[in-house]
Design an enzyme around this catalytic site. Structure first.
Site, PDB file in Angstrom:
ATOM      1  N   HIS A 123      -0.751   5.568   7.916  1.00  0.00           N
ATOM      2  CA  HIS A 123      -1.874   4.689   7.563  1.00  0.00           C
ATOM      3  C   HIS A 123      -1.983   3.604   8.620  1.00  0.00           C
ATOM      4  O   HIS A 123      -0.990   2.956   8.948  1.00  0.00           O
ATOM      5  CB  HIS A 123      -1.660   4.031   6.200  1.00  0.00           C
ATOM      6  CG  HIS A 123      -2.658   2.949   5.955  1.00  0.00           C
ATOM      7  ND1 HIS A 123      -4.010   3.196   5.834  1.00  0.00           N
ATOM      8  CD2 HIS A 123      -2.529   1.601   5.863  1.00  0.00           C
ATOM      9  CE1 HIS A 123      -4.650   2.051   5.663  1.00  0.00           C
ATOM     10  NE2 HIS A 123      -3.772   1.076   5.680  1.00  0.00           N
ATOM     11  N   GLU A 183       0.804  -1.226   0.000  1.00  0.00           N
ATOM     12  CA  GLU A 183       0.000   0.000   0.000  1.00  0.00           C
ATOM     13  C   GLU A 183       0.840   1.281   0.000  1.00  0.00           C
ATOM     14  O   GLU A 183       0.372   2.327   0.451  1.00  0.00           O
ATOM     15  CB  GLU A 183      -0.931  -0.011   1.214  1.00  0.00           C
ATOM     16  CG  GLU A 183      -1.909  -1.168   1.167  1.00  0.00           C
ATOM     17  CD  GLU A 183      -3.091  -0.898   2.046  1.00  0.00           C
ATOM     18  OE1 GLU A 183      -4.159  -0.564   1.507  1.00  0.00           O
ATOM     19  OE2 GLU A 183      -2.942  -1.024   3.286  1.00  0.00           O
ATOM     20  N   HIS A 223      -4.862   0.750  11.072  1.00  0.00           N
ATOM     21  CA  HIS A 223      -6.167   0.149  11.364  1.00  0.00           C
ATOM     22  C   HIS A 223      -6.549   0.485  12.797  1.00  0.00           C
ATOM     23  O   HIS A 223      -7.118  -0.331  13.517  1.00  0.00           O
ATOM     24  CB  HIS A 223      -6.110  -1.367  11.144  1.00  0.00           C
ATOM     25  CG  HIS A 223      -5.430  -1.764   9.877  1.00  0.00           C
ATOM     26  ND1 HIS A 223      -4.635  -2.871   9.766  1.00  0.00           N
ATOM     27  CD2 HIS A 223      -5.421  -1.175   8.653  1.00  0.00           C
ATOM     28  CE1 HIS A 223      -4.169  -2.949   8.529  1.00  0.00           C
ATOM     29  NE2 HIS A 223      -4.621  -1.938   7.837  1.00  0.00           N
TER      30      HIS A 223
END
Lengths: 237, 237, 237, 237
Positions: free
Chosen positions: A98, A79, A100
């Site tokens: 980035h 990514e 979660h």
């Protein structure tokens, strides 16, 4: 190939990886990058590995198409295009996280924006953007794994600080590594507070004016918390 | 009696026990097994003890009836039949985690399946199975303590990755020790996210196609998190 | 004055104090006692201090009126009458844990019993009792600070394992120190699960038959978790 | 300039900073002050830094207008006026904790008072006050950054122990450093319990009489928990 990056920037990025793990913003997954200090057309990002384990030697230089220049056979993150897309679209941005981050995910999957519950999250004043990958690419593995998806994510982000990625996580940007880490941490804190506050009743969020003023004040205090966080990490290699 | 298992598999299973404790998937109870690498008719499981304390010497070899072959007087888990039943029914499965993972239990007792909130839980795409022991054996102590109950649990699991056990816990399976540990961890994470998301509003889960694609992508990244988890455990005995 | 207690019992009680702190059942407050092994008319309880700091020398012997026999000027807990009252009323009980265990408190103040969500909490099969101190003594500081209140608490407890104390905390009893610690820990775990499960929908609790059978099975496994918990505490003084 | 403060008070204030961090009441932000022991017109507060890192040498003496007397070029907290305003208005108060204690924030932003769920929070018997900075100063950065805002906050606090600050955090006061730290910790604990209890049903709070009696009893037990907390911090510099 750009000249070598400032060793202080590399150190800062190693620290950012470990701080974000310690805060629970990333776990074994997630990544943080920094725009190259001597070439705005490049950025630094670790090779494909758990953030908590990143060391100086693990940094790879990428161009804004997401191509690694000095990977030398090392695997890179699928990514990396998240970072490339944002650095292309946002010259004001010098660091991207980035993750979660768990408190944030429930908002993305219910299409509700984060809004600032307290002044520490003033950077959320405009609310969060939402990226629905289905609108761009139909049924996927949810990963931003090519340049087209990276560009679409950057478009969704627009001029905001944070974009929720439905079914996946979120991405937070900053003008510096310290600011991006600060924002990623307090986006997570704010998300948990927002969920709890909604269970109690009607929430009074910071209005746009308050949020903007609070964000400015906080930016002058980031060094205070950065000192704490780096001291807690200790020596890096 | 099968030939000795690969020492690397034994090490991996010791690590899995300790990792699952560190993650909060197991506490003083719960267990993880691996199918024997040189005999598909056998599996390895620790003697009756807390997972966090398991060492190499604590491993016992069982046959697919759940009988220990080399216990040498050591107590074995009452619920070894969970593992035996699944290895009999699922040749594709090489590791099984049984736990009382706390985020998952509220779903079993309200008969609601886990569904994938984010891509990390793509393995939940088909939803979780539900095992209601009352349907099979009436009022019991809830334990899967004989071969008949083990077979019934395996039937309830079917071809899914995860079965919720009402009033008890859950069982997660994988094609490898690493995959089973990964799934047990992210089933727990997903459960907590699913509960929170439901409190915010209508949840958009990964659809079946997205979940399948995400599961495939994640399987290529398990080594990243396994490296982190094993480094955090350190040396084993 | 009874003969000296078995040093192994004293050690167990020191360990219990520290384990309960590590589990978050007690914080700086709360206490655990054991009936004297050589005199059923006496019990052991630390002097007035934080459980995490208790050492062998801090143990005081009390009679069943709650009077200390060997305090030698040391302050004792205001609420020693909780223990005295229960040992008087319940010859089957050999250990008592009083705490402000956080997951349990919301149930007491809303007058809802804990019920067993999973087999580990089979000892809650009969549900929890409720002690409303207002019914006995009007407006107080909520503390069970004399013999009359201790007797009233024991009456409320009856033959159950756990009594919720409205606006205060809870008290859990056992036939041994290990069992009382096990129950205090899993009462807390069960409370958190019960709150979450209720947010998802209608909860299927263990029925009375299942709970009784599960409690019997668990009692045979307490040593497993006690070994873990004592190993985590390490050496005591 | 007042005479030097008692070194024991300075030590206590250093400990308070670190204890509040360990409890999660403060993170990288928040601060705690003590009224000067030899001059009621002055107070001690660390220079602008993370509470966890505060050492003896970091203490600065302020007057009741919030002006530092011996900062010697060191940055001071923007919100020292919280402390100045309260010490001016409340001669009974000798310590002040300002934090963004996470459990408490949802109550401020929904304009709901904290009320005592259990006896440990008897100091909340009168309920919490609410400070809405918009009513005083319109759209701001939420910070209490001058003397007028400090005075307004003190007015909102009145004779209570705790004031919620909408969109910001809370401030808790005490007659001693130990009492203020105790109250800040249990305000946070009570907030989490209150949110959970409300999800279960109608909550029976301590009534005013019970709360007052409980507060008096608790004040006699603060030393117990202070001993634990200081032992956990260990040596300071």
């Amino acid at each position: 190939m750009p000249p070598p990056a400032d060793p202080a920037l590399v150190d800062k990025l190693v620290l950012a990886n470990r701080i974000l793990y310690r805060q629970g913003v990333v776990d074994g997954f997630g990544h943080v990058s920094a725009r190259h200090d001597r070439s705005s057309e490049h950025f630094l990002l670790a090779r494909n590995m758990a953030p908590a384990l990143v060391r100086r030697d693990d940094m790879v230089t990428f161009d804004l198409a997401g191509e690694p220049l000095d990977a030398a056979g090392r695997r890179v993150y699928l990514e990396r295009f998240i970072h490339a897309g944002i650095y292309r679209a946002r010259p004001d941005i010098h660091a991207v996280v980035h993750s979660h981050s768990p408190g944030v995910i429930p908002f993305g999957v219910t299409q509700q924006p984060l809004r600032p519950v307290f002044h520490m999250a003033g950077f959320l004043g405009e609310g969060t953007a939402l990226f629905e990958i289905r609108d761009v690419a139909g049924d996927t593995d949810l990963l931003v794994s090519d340049g087209r998806l990276g560009a679409a994510l950057a478009t969704a982000l627009g001029m905001r600080s944070t974009v929720l990625m439905r079914g996946h996580g979120s991405t937070v940007v900053g003008a510096s590594v310290e600011q991006a880490v600060y924002r990623a941490n307090y986006a997570e804190v704010n998300a948990r507070l927002q969920l709890q506050a909604k269970q109690l009743g009607e929430v009074i969020y910071l209005n746009v004016e308050e949020a903007a003023k609070a964000a400015t004040s906080n930016d002058s205090q980031v060094a205070r918390v950065w000192e704490l966080w780096t001291r807690e990490i200790g020596t890096i290699e």
